[in-house]
Design a protein around this motif. Structure first.
Motif, PDB file in Angstrom:
ATOM      1  N   ASP A 194     -15.900   4.510   9.935  1.00 20.94           N
ATOM      2  CA  ASP A 194     -15.554   3.540  10.963  1.00 20.94           C
ATOM      3  C   ASP A 194     -14.084   3.744  11.345  1.00 20.94           C
ATOM      4  OD1 ASP A 194     -15.013   1.408  12.525  1.00 20.94           O
ATOM      5  OD2 ASP A 194     -15.736  -0.115  11.128  1.00 20.94           O
ATOM      6  N   SER A 196     -12.074   1.986  12.848  1.00 18.10           N
ATOM      7  CA  SER A 196     -11.188   0.828  12.756  1.00 18.10           C
ATOM      8  C   SER A 196     -10.589   0.686  11.356  1.00 18.10           C
ATOM      9  CB  SER A 196     -11.909  -0.451  13.177  1.00 18.10           C
ATOM     10  OG  SER A 196     -12.975  -0.719  12.328  1.00 18.10           O
ATOM     11  N   LEU A 197     -11.183   1.378  10.358  1.00 16.99           N
ATOM     12  CA  LEU A 197     -10.580   1.340   9.019  1.00 16.99           C
ATOM     13  C   LEU A 197      -9.212   2.014   9.043  1.00 16.99           C
ATOM     14  CD1 LEU A 197     -13.686   2.151   6.840  1.00 16.99           C
ATOM     15  CD2 LEU A 197     -12.519  -0.031   7.050  1.00 16.99           C
ATOM     16  N   GLU A 199      -7.506   2.434  11.913  1.00 18.06           N
ATOM     17  CA  GLU A 199      -6.690   1.703  12.870  1.00 18.06           C
ATOM     18  C   GLU A 199      -6.075   0.450  12.254  1.00 18.06           C
ATOM     19  OE1 GLU A 199      -8.938   3.076  16.969  1.00 18.06           O
ATOM     20  OE2 GLU A 199      -9.400   1.134  16.086  1.00 18.06           O
ATOM     21  N   SER A 200      -6.844  -0.202  11.379  1.00 15.43           N
ATOM     22  CA  SER A 200      -6.280  -1.421  10.795  1.00 15.43           C
ATOM     23  C   SER A 200      -5.137  -1.076   9.841  1.00 15.43           C
ATOM     24  CB  SER A 200      -7.361  -2.251  10.106  1.00 15.43           C
ATOM     25  OG  SER A 200      -7.963  -1.506   9.096  1.00 15.43           O
ATOM     26  N   ALA A 201      -5.213   0.100   9.216  1.00 14.12           N
ATOM     27  CA  ALA A 201      -4.086   0.527   8.380  1.00 14.12           C
ATOM     28  C   ALA A 201      -2.866   0.781   9.255  1.00 14.12           C
ATOM     29  CB  ALA A 201      -4.451   1.796   7.618  1.00 14.12           C
ATOM     30  N   MET A 202      -3.123   1.344  10.429  1.00 14.98           N
ATOM     31  CA  MET A 202      -2.033   1.603  11.356  1.00 14.98           C
ATOM     32  C   MET A 202      -1.390   0.287  11.793  1.00 14.98           C
ATOM     33  SD  MET A 202      -1.444   4.334  13.995  1.00 14.98           S
ATOM     34  CE  MET A 202      -3.064   4.801  14.507  1.00 14.98           C
ATOM     35  N   ILE A 215      -6.196   5.943   2.978  1.00 14.82           N
ATOM     36  CA  ILE A 215      -7.434   5.504   3.637  1.00 14.82           C
ATOM     37  C   ILE A 215      -8.367   6.697   3.904  1.00 14.82           C
ATOM     38  CG2 ILE A 215      -8.407   4.204   5.556  1.00 14.82           C
ATOM     39  CD1 ILE A 215      -6.490   2.506   3.944  1.00 14.82           C
TER      40      ILE A 215
END
Ligand SMILES: Nc1ncnc2c1ncn2[C@@H]1O[C@H](COP(=O)(O)OP(=O)(O)O)[C@@H](O)[C@H]1O
Ligand SMILES: [Mg+2]
Lengths: 581, 376
Positions: A194, A196-197, A199-202, A215
């Motif tokens: 996914d 977004s995994l 992206e959310s770290a970013m 990640i």
């Protein structure tokens, strides 16, 4: 059902037709017995054989541990073991590095011409392994290898620059050959992740490197480990490379030792069986670990949002480098090998490319091949065997899958596992097991084409299971139930509703099995006899006889045919909505 | 606090022209407010949010947060997302499956440039986990959480970094209805307590009306109306907004002129001449659509004498559906069918005459799209 039965059996209902034996139980019972027979009996014979002495005209066979003692007490065994592991691990690492790199480039970067490269990366899958090895011998053997000759004439020396007859050469050829598999596995892994995994770290403020380390790498780890194990098992099973590149210079691995033991005089089947059991234990371990990792990775699957591909990384000018890498890879695995075969097929006698040789270009080899006595038979045999086994496997496993997924019969999970047993059997071990089995129980099957049919069906049963399971879990149960409610019998429901709905998956699996059947060598080599050769055996024989130009001509025709078949299948698939798998 | 100016974001497509997912998006959010992007699926809400986050790079426009320009196509400024310090909750929650609940929430603090001590991190993380009622699950594997808990963890992870801006992409859409209602209150409470400037994306008009200080309704990549929930609901500026938010009656008509007694526009419709409210420039003979919500269609058995006598008419009861706390009536006025939502005490039988009053303030006249554009 249970609740209804007493009523129909009640005395006052005598004029009702008696409950007929449901044909579904016969079909299901038959299928279960066939699967169990195919998967388990030869394996049993193999184990039995490994504890028996060779039987000769004068001495009957007796129980013994001698095979294992011979296999394990010799100091060569250690070498054998270490060679096998080195070869398999090296191949797996090389294939994984190439495959992961290519998958990353094609999934996550803006490298130009990506769709083209995807198609190009899969082509090697249709080239029979033995042809790939032969073409690399023509390219990189110390004496006749084109690479050496070109470099030598360039620098005016007679140094041997590359030697394909070495452990490094073996790893190189097999690694290149398995890279497409690694590419497909890792592409799937990248797609399943996914975005977004990351992206959310970013958004959390992590740097590119922190995201990659904490990640991406952690999430991809199960896929990498599982792919490594799959590739390791595949390469420890490979036969063509060790036989053609390792045996001539005495680099022995398990598969070539098994072949050697059977083809030594007197043939030592017991010893071969002991080696085979060892190999089996290794592949079983590999597959077990792989399924454990994959099972654990299952919990990593999260709810994903929309199916848009993540934004690709803009490589700027570097994208010409990645495109260059793709082209280089295509040259190594598709273009060079094919050109070499094509060149040698156009000669009368095998010769290295030169101006003089260019004048001798002729189609004689093609004519020779077409007139070659066993070629016609082999092509016909391969045709019949591939179509026959693909059809049988897909129908058989469709029923098995149905039983496993749709019924409540106790022990159905066992059936699933039994049908997957052949997955751990290397082709050569399978050939040996089937040979031992039908030599001992007789029945006149040994030496006919039927024994190869049995071998192919057994060997490719797990592939059929995989294709059918994937499509059947997507099939809503209510579709069948509503057909049953309309009054259709089980058989009718299966034929009119289940099979048509499974058609895309069935067709995709069928195509795949046809291709791998045509390429099959390692089981066939122990099972064929005069008159039941298949195409890969003919190539093998031509190689042993030194008929390089005829071999090349045959190889070119074979690759062209398979290519046309795949294109045709894709076209049909598009028209009838076969999903890409 | 947040200013978005003339933002355009495109997606390249394999064939054909690029998809213009956000076009000329402009809005402003004051500090501490809850701002919602509302619109049907595919209208460009997520794209707009991701452009603010920096996960997409707009082709043009400007984004300013607290006076800091984080994106400007003219001045070639693009602050990467990991330096923007915005908290974001993704639609899929994006909980890292290989970490515990605590590790998930602590990640933003651990990757920060200014290092915090272990104990400081622990304290901050436990505080947010407590705020979302997950403190007792801190050591659990993140994948063992239920959907609602994962959603709260995603929120905790976004809050722990004390973000300048909180971005939420349909955070409630994967929850079941009951949980959704509860989380709606929770979200509102946390946002108010922390005074966080929040941009919220949803396609659920109920959620938007319940949560927001201000709503921007989007359609086909553009913002069509911005305003407080009540204004958006009561005085929609376009047919699209009126239709997308709640149920409404559309009555096509023609503007006649301004009524001298009330100062309102008079519109001739199949349901009679109506005095209306409008936020648009009307002209005589302009084709307009009058929108009136079913609950604003007042019905009664007798012609009332009390109250306003404006927009009074009568019709026949054509259908009625009892729904418990109210009754839906279909009333036929001439050839026109009007939907009304009435109190269950109204028991006029089908086929009987009924009196109808349409409060002029609730009758919103919207110029027809084509004539409105010609006028502008
Ligand atoms: N990564 C992408 N690539 C191509 N088109 C996209 C991508 N993401 C969104 N789109 C398109 O952009 C438009 C807006 O999408 P989105 O912002 O996700 O809508 P919403 O969040 O309002 O449902 C849609 O037409 C969608 O198909
Ligand atoms: Mg969205």
């Amino acid at each position: 059902m249970e609740a209804i039965r007493p009523v129909t059996e009640a005395p006052d209902m005598k004029d009702q037709p008696a409950v007929k034996a449901d044909p579904k139980w016969f079909i299901m019972g038959g299928v279960v017995s066939i699967v169990a027979w195919l998967a388990l009996i030869p394996l049993g014979f193999l184990i039995w054989q490994s504890f028996k002495t060779p039987q000769t005209a004068r001495v009957p066979s007796v129980w013994t541990l001698k095979n294992y003692i011979e296999a394990y007490s010799s100091s060569e065994t250690l070498v054998l073991f270490s060679n096998s592991v080195q070869f398999a691990a090296g191949t797996a690492v090389l294939a994984l590095v190439i495959g992961t790199g290519l998958a990353w480039m094609s999934e996550r970067t803006n490298t130009p011409f990506k769709p083209l490269f995807y198609a190009l990366s899969i082509i090697p899958l249709i080239i029979p392994g033995i042809l790939f090895v032969v073409s690399w011998i023509m390219l990189a053997s110390p004496k006749i290898g084109i690479i050496n000759l070109v470099l030598q004439s360039l620098f005016g020396t007679d140094t041997v620059y590359v030697d394909i007859y070495s452990m490094a050469g073996m790893i190189w050829v097999d690694g290149l050959h398995y890279a497409p598999i690694a590419f497909l596995l890792m592409t799937a892994a990248f797609r399943a992740m996914d975005p977004s995994l990351e992206e959310s770290a970013m958004m959390s403020g992590a740097s590119m490197f922190q995201i990659f380390r904490n990640i991406t790498l952690k999430l991809a780890w199960p896929a990498v480990a599982a792919s490594f194990l799959i590739l390791f098992v595949r390469s420890i099973e490979s036969f063509e490379v060790p036989a053609l590149l390792g045996l001539p210079v005495g680099i022995q691995v398990f598969t070539s030792s098994i072949y050697d033991a059977i083809h030594s005089y007197p043939s030592n089947i017991g010893l071969a069986a002991a080696y085979a059991i060892t190999l089996l234990v290794i592949t079983m371990g590999g597959i077990y670990m792989q399924s454990r990792i994959t099972g654990q990775a299952g919990k990593y699957s999260t709810v994903t949002g929309k199916g848009f591909r993540p934004r690709t990384i803009d490589l700027g000018r570097w994208k010409y480098l990645t495109a260059g890498i793709f082209i280089f890879y295509a040259v190594l695995v598709v273009i060079l090998p094919f050109i070499v075969l094509l060149w040698s097929s156009l000669q009368k006698y095998y010769s290295v490319p030169s101006m003089a040789a260019l004048k001798n270009v002729s189609l004689t080899a093609y004519k020779t091949v077409i007139d070659y006595p066993s070629v016609g038979t082999a092509v016909w045999n391969s045709f019949i065997l591939s179509i026959g086994s693909a059809t049988t496997v897909m129908l058989l496993t469709a029923i098995v899958c149905w039983i496993v997924l749709r019924t409540k019969i106790p022990g159905r999970w066992l059936l699933d596992n039994v049908a997957s047993v052949p997955l751990v059997l290397p082709g050569l071990v399978m050939g040996l097991a089937i040979m031992v089995c039908y030599l001992n129980i007789g029945g006149g099957i040994y030496g006919t084409i039927w024994i190869m049919f049995i071998a192919y069906v057994t060997r490719f049963m797990p592939y059929g299971m995989r294709y059918n399971t994937t499509s059947m879990v997507q099939l809503h149960k209510e579709l069948e139930e509503s057909a049953a409610m309309s009054g259709a019998s089980w058989f009718t429901v299966f034929r009119r509703v289940v099979l048509p709905l499974l058609k895309p998956g069935l067709l995709a699996g069928w195509i795949y099995i046809v291709i791998v059947s045509v390429r099959e060598l390692s089981s066939s080599i122990l099972l064929y006899s005069p008159g039941t050769e298949v195409v890969s055996i003919v190539i093998w024989e031509m190689w042993q006889n030194g008929q390089y130009v005829e071999l090349s001509a045959f190889g070119v025709m074979l690759i062209a045919t398979l290519f046309v078949f795949v294109m045709l299948a894709q076209w049909i698939g598009k028209r009838f909505g076969v999903k890409e798998t | 606090m947040l200013t978005v100016r003339a933002l355009n974001t495109e997606y390249p497509s394999q064939r054909g022209p690029a998809v213009k997912a956000a076009q000329d998006v402009t809005f402003e959010v004051p500090a501490g407010k809850f701002f919602t992007l509302l619109g049907p699926s595919g209208c460009g809400k997520t794209t707009t949010l991701r452009s603010i986050a920096g996960l997409e790079r707009p082709v043009s426009g400007e984004i300013v947060v607290n006076g800091r320009v984080i994106f400007s196509s003219e001045r070639k400024i693009f602050v990467p997302p990991n330096q923007r310090n915005f908290g974001m909750v993704f639609q899929s929650y994006a909980i890292w499956p290989h970490m515990t609940v605590f590790a998930n929430a602590a990640f933003p603090l651990e990757v920060r440039k200014t290092k915090l001590s272990k104990s400081a991190i622990r304290e901050k993380v436990m505080r947010v986990l407590h705020a979302v009622a997950l403190d007792q699950y801190a050591d659990r594997e993140a994948t063992k959480l239920s959907g609602g808990q994962q959603q709260r963890l995603a929120l905790a992870r976004a809050l722990v970094m004390e973000p300048e801006l909180l971005l939420l992409d349909e955070p409630l859409s994967n929850l079941d209805a009951k949980l959704r209602d509860r989380m709606r209150f929770e979200l509102k409470r946390i946002q108010r307590e922390l005074g966080l400037t929040t941009i919220y994306v949803t396609h659920d008009q109920g959620e938007a009306l319940a949560l927001s200080h201000e709503i921007a309704v989007m359609n086909e990549g553009r913002i069509v109306q911005v305003g407080p929930p009540r204004t958006i609901y009561e005085h929609p500026r376009t047919k699209f907004v009126a239709d997308f938010i709640g149920t409404t009656n559309f009555i096509d008509g023609v503007a006649l002129g301004i009524d001298s007694a009330t100062g309102r526009w008079n519109v001739r419709t199949p349901a009679g001449d109506l005095l209306v409210h409008t936020d648009s420039e009307l002209k005589p003979d302009m084709r307009v659509t009058v929108s009136i919500r079913p609950e604003d269609v007042e019905l009664s058995d007798e012609a009332t004498t009390s109250g306003s006598s404006l927009n009074l008419t009568s019709g026949l009861v054509d259908q009625k559906v009892f729904l418990g706390d109210f009754v839906d009536f279909q009333v036929k006025i001439g050839d026109f069918m009007l939907l009304s939502r009435a109190h269950p005490s109204l028991r006029t039988p089908i086929g009987e005459q009924i009196h109808v009053r349409l409060n002029p303030d609730k009758c919103v006249a919207i110029p027809e799209e084509s004539s409105a554009r010609a006028a502008a």
